[in-house]
Design an enzyme around this catalytic site. Structure first.
Site, PDB file in Angstrom:
ATOM      1  CB  SER A  31      25.734   2.990  18.133  1.00 33.62           C
ATOM      2  OG  SER A  31      26.171   3.417  16.830  1.00 33.62           O
ATOM      3  CE1 TYR A  65      28.242   0.186  20.602  1.00 34.08           C
ATOM      4  CE2 TYR A  65      28.443   0.654  19.119  1.00 34.08           C
ATOM      5  CZ  TYR A  65      28.028   0.862  19.616  1.00 34.08           C
ATOM      6  OH  TYR A  65      26.832   1.581  20.573  1.00 34.08           O
TER       7      TYR A  65
END
Length: 238
Positions: free
Chosen positions: A145, A158
């Site tokens: 990501s 994250y």
């Protein structure tokens, strides 16, 4: 790519019951690969299997919690016994956790997010590297990501887990830089119409985003036996 490009190849997809994983599992099957689809949600896997069969493909579904202490390793053993190789690994499963100040993140959230986003891929590398090397053209693709580099506020678990994943994958790829039998890369999929995206950006209109299937040409290139890219981070911007 045509439907015959991956004919006879074996692909493993984690997080295959929905979102990117589901879309890529279906596309891999349409391209001729036999897909081993894993996820925690049995119902979602069964629906995927139905769609793959309707499309003329083949699939083996494996309900699997990546946080189980030996599930990944047992799956590696099963693949070894049944197929003796693995041509494609698509490590897609991910956990967003909660978006909150870093000082308020509970230890369980850190454990879960790091476990799914970093430890599970690390265990996959150990379990599946021999199988990928047994292929004539082993291909490993990890879904990461842009959060790994943007590191926006409130995204600490994250962002940290994806940054660590990037480092893990690049380091592993560098171990095989001179081995033409295996290619290892990372993909930043960008904004796609997935449940995780909706959770992260609840005010966003999902109709403005591409479907997960739009990622297929990028993935198709990286899993092709003809792929020469290695150790790269490939960004998909829709």
């Amino acid at each position: 790519m045509t439907q015959t490009d991956l004919d006879g190849r074996l692909a493993l997809v984690s997080g295959a019951s929905r979102g990117i994983g589901r879309a890529m599992a279906l596309e891999l099957a349409k391209a001729g690969a036999h897909v081993i689809a894993t996820a925690r949600t049995t119902g979602g896997l069964e629906e995927l299997d139905d769609d793959i069969v309707k499309a003329g493909g083949s699939c083996t579904i494996v309900p699997l919690d990546l946080m189980s202490p030996d599930g990944i390793e047992k799956l590696g053993g099963v693949i070894t016994e049944r197929w003796e190789k693995l041509d494609i690994l698509l490590a897609n499963a991910g956990s967003l956790g909660v978006l909150t100040p870093a000082s308020q993140v509970k230890s369980k959230t850190w454990h879960d997010v790091i476990g799914v986003n970093l430890m599970a891929p690390a265990r996959m590398i150990r379990a599946f590297e021999p199988l990928l090397l047994a292929s004539d053209a082993g291909r490993a693709v990890f879904i990461s990501s842009g959060a790994a580099s943007s590191r926006r506020a409130f995204w600490a678990p994250y962002a940290a887990s994806k940054a660590a994943l990037d480092a893990l994958v690049e380091s592993w790829a560098n171990e095989h830089v001179n081995n033409p039998k295996i290619r290892i890369n990372t993909v930043y999929p960008g904004a796609l119409r997935t449940q995780m995206r909706s959770k992260a950006f609840p005010g966003e209109n999902p109709d403005t985003l591409p479907e997960p299937s739009a990622l297929w040409p990028t993935i198709a290139e990286l899993v092709s036996p003809d792929c020469t890219r290695n150790g790269e981070t490939v960004r998909f911007d829709g």
